[in-house]
Design a protein around this motif. Structure first.
Motif, PDB file in Angstrom:
ATOM      1  N   PHE A  14      -2.434   9.672   3.201  1.00  0.00           N
ATOM      2  CA  PHE A  14      -3.156   8.405   3.240  1.00  0.00           C
ATOM      3  C   PHE A  14      -4.619   8.689   3.562  1.00  0.00           C
ATOM      4  CE2 PHE A  14      -4.913   4.689   5.336  1.00  0.00           C
ATOM      5  CZ  PHE A  14      -4.497   3.663   4.496  1.00  0.00           C
TER       6      PHE A  14
ATOM      7  N   ARG B  36      -9.550  -2.544   1.619  1.00  0.00           N
ATOM      8  CA  ARG B  36      -9.846  -1.415   0.737  1.00  0.00           C
ATOM      9  C   ARG B  36      -8.876  -1.340  -0.436  1.00  0.00           C
ATOM     10  NH1 ARG B  36      -8.863   4.621   2.703  1.00  0.00           N
ATOM     11  NH2 ARG B  36      -6.748   4.049   2.069  1.00  0.00           N
ATOM     12  N   GLU B  37      -7.601  -1.546  -0.154  1.00  0.00           N
ATOM     13  CA  GLU B  37      -6.576  -1.367  -1.175  1.00  0.00           C
ATOM     14  C   GLU B  37      -6.329  -2.623  -2.002  1.00  0.00           C
ATOM     15  OE1 GLU B  37      -5.034   1.507  -1.821  1.00  0.00           O
ATOM     16  OE2 GLU B  37      -6.193   2.529  -0.270  1.00  0.00           O
ATOM     17  N   SER B  38      -6.811  -3.771  -1.522  1.00  0.00           N
ATOM     18  CA  SER B  38      -6.547  -5.064  -2.178  1.00  0.00           C
ATOM     19  C   SER B  38      -5.048  -5.294  -2.342  1.00  0.00           C
ATOM     20  CB  SER B  38      -7.249  -5.133  -3.542  1.00  0.00           C
ATOM     21  OG  SER B  38      -8.647  -5.154  -3.381  1.00  0.00           O
ATOM     22  N   LYS B  39      -4.312  -4.972  -1.304  1.00  0.00           N
ATOM     23  CA  LYS B  39      -2.856  -5.122  -1.323  1.00  0.00           C
ATOM     24  C   LYS B  39      -2.365  -5.659   0.023  1.00  0.00           C
ATOM     25  CE  LYS B  39      -1.505  -1.664  -4.779  1.00  0.00           C
ATOM     26  NZ  LYS B  39      -2.822  -1.381  -5.338  1.00  0.00           N
TER      27      LYS B  39
ATOM     28  N   ILE C 236      -7.426  -1.722   5.881  1.00  0.00           N
ATOM     29  CA  ILE C 236      -6.618  -1.106   4.826  1.00  0.00           C
ATOM     30  C   ILE C 236      -6.360  -2.105   3.704  1.00  0.00           C
ATOM     31  CG2 ILE C 236      -4.349  -0.127   4.293  1.00  0.00           C
ATOM     32  CD1 ILE C 236      -4.343   1.016   7.168  1.00  0.00           C
TER      33      ILE C 236
ATOM     34  N   VAL D  98       0.846  -1.190   0.000  1.00  0.00           N
ATOM     35  CA  VAL D  98       0.000   0.000   0.000  1.00  0.00           C
ATOM     36  C   VAL D  98       0.885   1.245   0.000  1.00  0.00           C
ATOM     37  CG1 VAL D  98      -1.662   1.324   1.379  1.00  0.00           C
ATOM     38  CG2 VAL D  98      -1.894  -1.163   1.177  1.00  0.00           C
TER      39      VAL D  98
ATOM     40  N   TRP E 233       2.082   4.249   1.457  1.00  0.00           N
ATOM     41  CA  TRP E 233       2.040   4.645   2.861  1.00  0.00           C
ATOM     42  C   TRP E 233       2.472   6.101   2.993  1.00  0.00           C
ATOM     43  CZ3 TRP E 233      -0.470   1.465   5.797  1.00  0.00           C
ATOM     44  CH2 TRP E 233      -0.439   1.617   7.190  1.00  0.00           C
TER      45      TRP E 233
END
Length: 445
Positions: free
Chosen positions: A122, A91-94, A88, A30, A32
């Protein structure tokens, strides 16, 4: 957080507080924040710490919480950090993998930085708070699937998220057969078609050649960690298993996919919807007002524009007019000094907060008789140009504690472009006038 709170200033104050800190060092894909940032999640205050490279000192990006400030034990603080990491990741798919724990009387840095992406700001938007313990566990397994580098254990993470959503094993096969027809993820669809072309029963294949083959070493048809073909096969299966987990979590556990946030954009009128009952909302969603019902809006609002870490505040504004216009509820706001007017429209049929910074955000008069006049004009100029640069309008309650609505990022109309050079000249001239204007006897803004 209030509308006017700066998450970076809050972070500076927060990290200087002594207490029982819990710090989770991360390896993440993500983007950051590149400086300490404060965010609030589940009514708890968290500190996002950036990765640091300073000479020989290298540390991991991290999530920290002053646990005793909320009456939490160290373990409860760690659980809170894990839940935020999961939100997180969802939401980010990471990948968001907590690889090291630290803490103490201050949020001391931990670990050694590896490959991490950074950003200036962020967003704390759309961090899902699960509504049940089953949903929380499924999300945790899903984060595990995203974060593990080994394809076998990553696949298992997604399978566990799926299985948590459908605990009855006999139900999974028929459910998958129906779910295969409504998939939207391109990689998952591609793998579905490959397996169907091979004649595989996909639900049986995922259970036996995926889950069981990975989890049970005593079987004959296991995956072999030393076989590159097995690595490649499971790597190709992962998007399919991941997407099925997402569909199951949405349908059975009420965990909407992150894409629905932008797709359904319910955030745009989220606060305004709470002002009306079901009958009133039903009429608004038909583009009309309910017969014989009175619609009450607050007299005062707080207005700002935001894009990432940049924000411009018009400040407190009073409602001067409102009514239906072509199926949309329109509102006109004016600044207390009578200098600035803003119009916006609420389209409950499509859940949209509509703005027109070109024609619906205007200077009511060109008087420059006080510092307040000039400051209002500067704010308006900056406000409009932030919107021109894909900013969003945010309408808050007058006390700045609750966001009533947020527009999507504004897109300039075709064949129209703002005069950036003129914008800079205007700001320069206004700031020069402001410096020359005496402060004594000035009226309040």
């Amino acid at each position: 957080m209030l509308a006017t709170d700066d998450p970076f200033e809050l972070a500076e104050r927060y990290q200087n507080q002594r207490g029982q800190w819990v710090v989770g060092g991360l390896e993440t894909q993500v983007f950051w924040p590149n400086r300490p940032q404060f965010i609030r999640f589940e009514n708890l205050d968290f500190l996002l710490q950036p990765a640091v490279v300073d000479g020989q000192h290298r540390s991991l990006p991290a999530i920290a919480i002053r646990a005793n400030g909320f009456g939490l034990t160290v373990n409860e603080g760690r659980a809170a950090v894990m839940r935020l990491a999961t939100a997180i990741a969802w939401r980010e798919s990471k990948k968001v993998d907590i690889v090291m724990w630290g803490g103490g009387s201050s949020p001391f840095r931990v670990g050694r930085m590896l490959n991490n992406a950074i950003t200036e700001f962020f967003s704390d938007e759309n961090l899902h708070v699960p509504q049940s313990e089953e949903a929380r566990k499924a999300l945790a397994y899903y984060r595990e699937g995203l974060s593990l580098g080994n394809p076998f254990y990553s696949f298992l993470g997604f399978y566990k998220a799926f299985a948590r959503s459908l605990p009855n094993g006999r139900e999974r096969g028929p459910w998958i057969e129906h779910a295969l027809l409504r998939m939207t993820d391109r990689e998952a669809i591609s793998r579905r078609e490959e397996l169907q072309a091979q004649g595989d029963n996909i639900s049986e294949y995922l259970a036996t050649q995926g889950r069981h083959a990975i989890a049970h070493a005593e079987r004959e048809d296991i995956v072999d960690p030393d076989d590159p073909d097995d690595h490649q096969r499971i790597h190709l299966d992962k998007p399919l298993m991941r997407h099925l987990a997402e569909l199951a979590m949405d349908e059975r556990l009420g965990v909407p996919p992150p894409s629905s946030y932008e797709g359904e954009h319910l955030y745009e009128l989220e606060g305004f919807r709470t002002l009306f009952d079901n009958e009133q909302l039903g009429a608004l969603r038909r583009g009309e007002l309910a017969q014989g019902r009175e619609y009450m809006l607050p007299d005062d609002f707080y207005v700002m524009a935001r894009k990432g870490k940049s924000c411009v505040h018009l400040g407190g504004m009073r409602m001067t007019a409102g009514g239906m216009d072509q199926g949309k509820l329109g509102v006109r706001l004016e600044s207390p000094n009578g200098k600035v007017a803003l119009e916006f429209w609420m389209d409950f049929r499509d859940e949209r907060l509509i703005i027109d910074p070109i024609g619906g955000c205007v200077l009511l008069n060109k008087k420059r008789e006080s510092r307040s006049d000039i400051q209002s004009e500067i704010s308006l100029e900056q406000f409009k140009f932030l919107l021109y640069c894909n900013g969003s309008l945010e309408i808050w309650s007058a006390d700045r504690e609750r966001r009533m609505g947020k527009s999507e990022a504004y897109m300039l109309p075709a064949n129209w472009s703002p005069d950036f050079a003129g914008h800079q000249r205007t700001l320069t001239g206004l700031n020069e006038l402001l410096q020359e204007m005496p402060e004594i006897g000035d009226d309040p803004q």
